[in-house]
Enzyme design. Structure first.
Site, PDB file in Angstrom:
ATOM      1  N   ALA A 171       0.866  -1.173   0.000  1.00 48.13           N
ATOM      2  CA  ALA A 171       0.000   0.000   0.000  1.00 48.13           C
ATOM      3  C   ALA A 171       0.905   1.225   0.000  1.00 48.13           C
ATOM      4  O   ALA A 171       2.076   1.145   0.402  1.00 48.13           O
ATOM      5  CB  ALA A 171      -0.877  -0.005   1.245  1.00 48.13           C
ATOM      6  N   GLU A 186      -0.533  -9.326  -0.768  1.00 44.54           N
ATOM      7  CA  GLU A 186      -1.936  -9.621  -0.443  1.00 44.54           C
ATOM      8  C   GLU A 186      -2.797  -9.643  -1.706  1.00 44.54           C
ATOM      9  O   GLU A 186      -3.686 -10.498  -1.850  1.00 44.54           O
ATOM     10  CB  GLU A 186      -2.454  -8.590   0.559  1.00 44.54           C
ATOM     11  CG  GLU A 186      -1.771  -8.720   1.914  1.00 44.54           C
ATOM     12  CD  GLU A 186      -2.171  -7.616   2.882  1.00 44.54           C
ATOM     13  OE1 GLU A 186      -1.798  -6.450   2.645  1.00 44.54           O
ATOM     14  OE2 GLU A 186      -2.864  -7.915   3.858  1.00 44.54           O
ATOM     15  N   GLY A 239       0.668  -5.035   0.846  1.00 38.34           N
ATOM     16  CA  GLY A 239      -0.568  -5.095   0.056  1.00 38.34           C
ATOM     17  C   GLY A 239      -0.360  -5.698  -1.323  1.00 38.34           C
ATOM     18  O   GLY A 239      -1.308  -6.223  -1.920  1.00 38.34           O
ATOM     19  N   GLU A 289       4.844  -5.314   7.096  1.00 35.35           N
ATOM     20  CA  GLU A 289       4.085  -4.321   7.878  1.00 35.35           C
ATOM     21  C   GLU A 289       4.605  -4.173   9.295  1.00 35.35           C
ATOM     22  O   GLU A 289       4.526  -3.101   9.897  1.00 35.35           O
ATOM     23  CB  GLU A 289       2.599  -4.701   7.906  1.00 35.35           C
ATOM     24  CG  GLU A 289       1.860  -4.501   6.590  1.00 35.35           C
ATOM     25  CD  GLU A 289       1.968  -5.692   5.646  1.00 35.35           C
ATOM     26  OE1 GLU A 289       2.793  -6.604   5.894  1.00 35.35           O
ATOM     27  OE2 GLU A 289       1.226  -5.703   4.643  1.00 35.35           O
TER      28      GLU A 289
HETATM   29  N1  CO8 Z   1       4.588   3.203  -0.647  1.00 38.06           N
HETATM   30  C1  CO8 Z   1       4.961   4.376  -1.164  1.00 38.06           C
HETATM   31  N2  CO8 Z   1       6.110   4.550  -1.860  1.00 38.06           N
HETATM   32  C2  CO8 Z   1       6.902   3.473  -2.004  1.00 38.06           C
HETATM   33  C3  CO8 Z   1       6.566   2.205  -1.493  1.00 38.06           C
HETATM   34  C4  CO8 Z   1       5.337   2.097  -0.776  1.00 38.06           C
HETATM   35  N3  CO8 Z   1       4.909   0.926  -0.282  1.00 38.06           N
HETATM   36  N4  CO8 Z   1       7.566   1.341  -1.788  1.00 38.06           N
HETATM   37  C5  CO8 Z   1       8.481   2.042  -2.472  1.00 38.06           C
HETATM   38  N5  CO8 Z   1       8.092   3.325  -2.617  1.00 38.06           N
HETATM   39  C6  CO8 Z   1       8.797   4.420  -3.293  1.00 38.06           C
HETATM   40  C7  CO8 Z   1       9.972   4.912  -2.462  1.00 38.06           C
HETATM   41  O1  CO8 Z   1       9.541   5.814  -1.488  1.00 38.06           O
HETATM   42  C8  CO8 Z   1      10.829   5.533  -3.530  1.00 38.06           C
HETATM   43  O2  CO8 Z   1      10.278   6.781  -3.836  1.00 38.06           O
HETATM   44  P1  CO8 Z   1      11.263   8.103  -3.943  1.00 38.06           P
HETATM   45  O3  CO8 Z   1      12.140   7.776  -5.120  1.00 38.06           O
HETATM   46  O4  CO8 Z   1      10.290   9.203  -4.196  1.00 38.06           O
HETATM   47  O5  CO8 Z   1      11.992   8.167  -2.659  1.00 38.06           O
HETATM   48  C9  CO8 Z   1      10.589   4.639  -4.749  1.00 38.06           C
HETATM   49  O6  CO8 Z   1       9.378   3.936  -4.491  1.00 38.06           O
HETATM   50  C10 CO8 Z   1      11.686   3.605  -4.968  1.00 38.06           C
HETATM   51  O7  CO8 Z   1      11.845   2.898  -3.764  1.00 38.06           O
HETATM   52  P2  CO8 Z   1      13.270   2.737  -3.019  1.00 38.06           P
HETATM   53  O8  CO8 Z   1      14.158   3.887  -3.343  1.00 38.06           O
HETATM   54  O9  CO8 Z   1      12.994   2.452  -1.589  1.00 38.06           O
HETATM   55  O10 CO8 Z   1      13.818   1.440  -3.775  1.00 38.06           O
HETATM   56  P3  CO8 Z   1      14.832   0.345  -3.183  1.00 38.06           P
HETATM   57  O11 CO8 Z   1      15.209  -0.506  -4.332  1.00 38.06           O
HETATM   58  O12 CO8 Z   1      15.904   0.996  -2.402  1.00 38.06           O
HETATM   59  O13 CO8 Z   1      13.953  -0.513  -2.161  1.00 38.06           O
HETATM   60  C11 CO8 Z   1      11.988  -1.702  -1.434  1.00 38.06           C
HETATM   61  C12 CO8 Z   1      12.856  -1.261  -2.621  1.00 38.06           C
HETATM   62  C13 CO8 Z   1      12.763  -2.693  -0.575  1.00 38.06           C
HETATM   63  C14 CO8 Z   1      10.772  -2.374  -2.008  1.00 38.06           C
HETATM   64  C15 CO8 Z   1      11.602  -0.465  -0.589  1.00 38.06           C
HETATM   65  O14 CO8 Z   1      11.064   0.525  -1.450  1.00 38.06           O
HETATM   66  C16 CO8 Z   1      10.584  -0.738   0.472  1.00 38.06           C
HETATM   67  O15 CO8 Z   1      10.895  -1.302   1.496  1.00 38.06           O
HETATM   68  N6  CO8 Z   1       9.313  -0.323   0.242  1.00 38.06           N
HETATM   69  C17 CO8 Z   1       8.246  -0.443   1.229  1.00 38.06           C
HETATM   70  C18 CO8 Z   1       7.743  -1.847   1.321  1.00 38.06           C
HETATM   71  C19 CO8 Z   1       6.683  -1.965   2.385  1.00 38.06           C
HETATM   72  O16 CO8 Z   1       6.921  -1.719   3.552  1.00 38.06           O
HETATM   73  N7  CO8 Z   1       5.476  -2.363   1.958  1.00 38.06           N
HETATM   74  C20 CO8 Z   1       4.356  -2.569   2.862  1.00 38.06           C
HETATM   75  C21 CO8 Z   1       3.532  -1.321   2.986  1.00 38.06           C
HETATM   76  S1  CO8 Z   1       2.261  -1.469   4.186  1.00 38.06           S
HETATM   77  C22 CO8 Z   1       1.045  -2.331   3.388  1.00 38.06           C
HETATM   78  O17 CO8 Z   1       1.181  -2.709   2.265  1.00 38.06           O
HETATM   79  C23 CO8 Z   1      -0.225  -2.570   4.163  1.00 38.06           C
HETATM   80  C24 CO8 Z   1      -1.389  -3.007   3.253  1.00 38.06           C
HETATM   81  C25 CO8 Z   1      -2.742  -2.838   3.906  1.00 38.06           C
HETATM   82  C26 CO8 Z   1      -3.264  -1.407   3.846  1.00 38.06           C
HETATM   83  C27 CO8 Z   1      -4.607  -1.305   4.452  1.00 38.06           C
HETATM   84  C28 CO8 Z   1      -5.312   0.016   4.391  1.00 38.06           C
HETATM   85  C29 CO8 Z   1      -4.655   1.327   4.060  1.00 38.06           C
END
Ligand code: CO8
Length: 259
Positions: free
Chosen positions: A66, A114, A111, A134
């Site tokens: 998400a 999921e 998400g 998460e």
């Molecule tokens: N949300 C928003 N932006 C994201 C997300 C995300 N989940 N994942 C990556 N991005 C963005 C980064 O912020 C970055 O943006 P910017 O260039 O503007 O800084 C861009 O994508 C590229 O990402 P990275 O620079 O971080 O790329 P890396 O190769 O260094 O890392 C990863 C890749 C490991 C995937 C890393 O981006 C990461 O850890 N992302 C988050 C993963 C995460 O925690 N996902 C779970 C989110 S919570 C969830 O999904 C709950 C679902 C249920 C929701 C219910 C109701 C709302």
């Protein structure tokens, strides 16, 4: 509805739905969720379409979760409402009457995993990575992950991966039963389309009943064995069953019409 974060491509008889926010690794923001709702809940699938492939734009991510940026400022009620909205969409995907195959072409996190777990079948690229991170944010999955991960990989592995938030690779996911195939990234989408077509060549009513009766296993209000007995009987009176048996006896390929 005009789609801004989904790209819909009809590849002959298969619809390919691509989550497309590459700058955010295709994270599911509210707009994407509204568009997924429109596609899976509000729009009847054209009868010419035999199934759906879900994938992510670019070669880095399926969906990285998400959109975390939209979490800021949310209270308990609003976040529960968003979770429930997502549950509605993902339940619709899970119950979709034609095959929905996830082609996981990179990170499938939170998400994103999921969403893939709500699909009927999951294929992945060699470099895909999977996880429910998460816990690293101080929360739990909110789109069904605590339930569907257990169903797919069992309680022990689900607890391990949910509690550590660790990412697993494609061979580990295959071994655990989270995915059923690994392909080079450039072939993945074609393999997913091929799989949809393989299933589409079977009897459509039987496919629909497989979805329904198999999922009944997880519905505490339904006796899945009883439902199987009923639906087995129902299929015996369909034209497709007559055709399937006749084709077997005549040593030819069955021509199913979905009747
Ligand atoms: N949300 C928003 N932006 C994201 C997300 C995300 N989940 N994942 C990556 N991005 C963005 C980064 O912020 C970055 O943006 P910017 O260039 O503007 O800084 C861009 O994508 C590229 O990402 P990275 O620079 O971080 O790329 P890396 O190769 O260094 O890392 C990863 C890749 C490991 C995937 C890393 O981006 C990461 O850890 N992302 C988050 C993963 C995460 O925690 N996902 C779970 C989110 S919570 C969830 O999904 C709950 C679902 C249920 C929701 C219910 C109701 C709302």
């Amino acid at each position: 509805m005009e789609y801004n974060t989904l790209i819909i491509n009809n590849i002959e008889d298969v619809m390919v739905v691509t989550m497309s926010r590459p700058a955010a690794l295709n994270a599911l923001n509210r707009q994407t969720m509204r568009e997924l709702h429109h596609f899976f809940v509000e729009s009847p699938l054209p009868t010419s379409m035999k199934g759906v492939v879900l994938t992510g734009a670019g070669d880095k991510a399926f969906v990285a979760g998400a959109d975390i940026k939209e979490f800021l400022g949310l209270g308990a009620q609003e976040s529960s409402d968003l979770s429930a909205y997502g549950h509605g969409i993902f339940n619709a995907i899970e119950n979709f009457p034609v095959p929905v195959v996830a082609a996981m072409n990179g990170f499938a996190l939170g998400g994103g995993l999921e969403l893939a777990m709500a699909c009927h079948i999951r294929l992945a690229s060699e470099k895909a990575k999977f996880g429910q991170p998460e816990v690293n944010l101080g929360t739990i999955p909110g789109y069904g992950g605590t339930q569907r991960l257990v169903r797919l990989v069992g309680l022990g592995r689900a607890m391990h991966w949910l509690m550590t938030g660790e990412m697993i690779d494609a061979p580990t996911a295959l071994q655990a039963g989270l995915i059923t195939g690994i392909y080079p990234g450039e072939r993945l989408q074609d393999e997913a389309i091929k799989l949809v077509r393989t299933i589409a060549a079977k009897a459509p009513l039987a496919i629909r009943e497989i979805v329904r009766t198999t999922l009944a296993n997880f519905d505490p209000d339904t006796d899945g064995f009883q439902l199987e007995i009923e639906r087995f009987g129902y299929l015996f009176e369909t034209a497709d069953f007559q055709e399937g048996v006749q084709a077997f006896l005549e040593k030819r390929k069955a021509d199913f019409q979905g009747r």
